[in-house]
Design an enzyme around this catalytic site. Structure first.
Site, mmCIF file in Angstrom:
data_model
loop_
_atom_site.group_PDB
_atom_site.id
_atom_site.type_symbol
_atom_site.label_atom_id
_atom_site.label_comp_id
_atom_site.label_asym_id
_atom_site.label_seq_id
_atom_site.Cartn_x
_atom_site.Cartn_y
_atom_site.Cartn_z
ATOM 1 C CE LYS A 142 -22.875 -6.533 -23.550
ATOM 2 N NZ LYS A 142 -24.119 -6.645 -22.737
ATOM 3 C CG ASP A 149 -23.018 0.647 -25.257
ATOM 4 O OD1 ASP A 149 -23.707 -0.251 -24.733
ATOM 5 O OD2 ASP A 149 -23.490 1.658 -25.778
ATOM 6 N NE ARG A 177 -19.804 -31.141 -17.589
ATOM 7 C CZ ARG A 177 -20.057 -31.867 -16.506
ATOM 8 N NH1 ARG A 177 -21.222 -32.455 -16.373
ATOM 9 N NH2 ARG A 177 -19.153 -31.991 -15.566
#
Length: 211
Positions: free
Chosen positions: A59, A77, A143
């Site tokens: 991340k 965080d 998809r």
């Protein structure tokens, strides 16, 4: 008298209606329901994108790449979120870690010092959640983009996309495009629906020719 009764007295050069409006907005912000989420909040093309996922999935590294590409970091965080309205979530960073990014192997870096004041912002409305997860071969990922998953934060449902992570995938570009595509959808342009409608038309025409 106010000291005896414990009632605050306010003096202001503003007119009563303007002062009461400012006070109402201030109190709504301060008294709004709040929560904290483990993740990263980035402003991408004006879209507040909350990036979540398990620890170590990448991340912060993705956020660093996004900042390098000209986007703005809000929080890393820990993202403090307050619900200012029925469907308005505002994310910000705790004061202690504001403008900081933790990169494994490098440690703590100050984004504002490295990239300038234009690389950060204090708060941003959250309109999209990106969930990063390690690629699972046994899982079927969307998809076409027709399925729209939601994530509930406090009392608000936010659009959530799950992006599988594996070597060779450029996550920052994928998240950039996700933010732009989200903006397009809000403007009424849905590429997945357009493709599905075209495909249905082609199939229908093929059936007629066979008849």
């Amino acid at each position: 008298a106010s000291n005896r009764k414990g009632v605050p007295v306010l003096r202001s050069p503003m007119k009563t209606t303007r002062l009461s409006s400012h006070l109402t907005n201030f109190l709504e912000g301060k008294l709004a329901p709040t929560t904290a989420v483990h993740g990263v909040l980035v402003d991408i093309y004006g879209v507040g994108v909350l990036i979540i996922g398990k620890s170590g999935v990448g991340k912060s590294e993705t956020a660093l790449e996004l900042v390098k590409r000209g986007h703005r970091l809000v929080a890393d965080d820990c993202v403090e979120i307050r619900q200012e309205d029925q469907d308005t979530l505002i994310g910000s960073a705790p004061e202690l870690i504001e403008h900081l990014l933790e990169i494994r192997g490098l440690g703590i870096i100050n984004v504002m010092t490295l990239f300038g004041a234009g690389a950060v912002r204090s708060f941003k409305r959250i309109t999209l959640v990106i969930n990063l997860e390690l690629w699972d071969q046994n899982k079927q990922y969307d998809r076409l983009g027709l399925e729209e998953e939601k994530m509930r934060i406090i009392d608000t449902d936010v659009t959530k996309l799950t992006v599988p992570v594996r070597p060779g995938r450029n996550l920052s570009v994928i998240i950039e495009v996700a933010a732009m595509n989200h903006r397009l959808k809000r403007m009424g342009v849905n590429a997945a629906e357009q493709f599905t409608n075209k495909l249905a038309g082609v199939i229908e025409d093929g059936d007629r020719e066979e008849e």
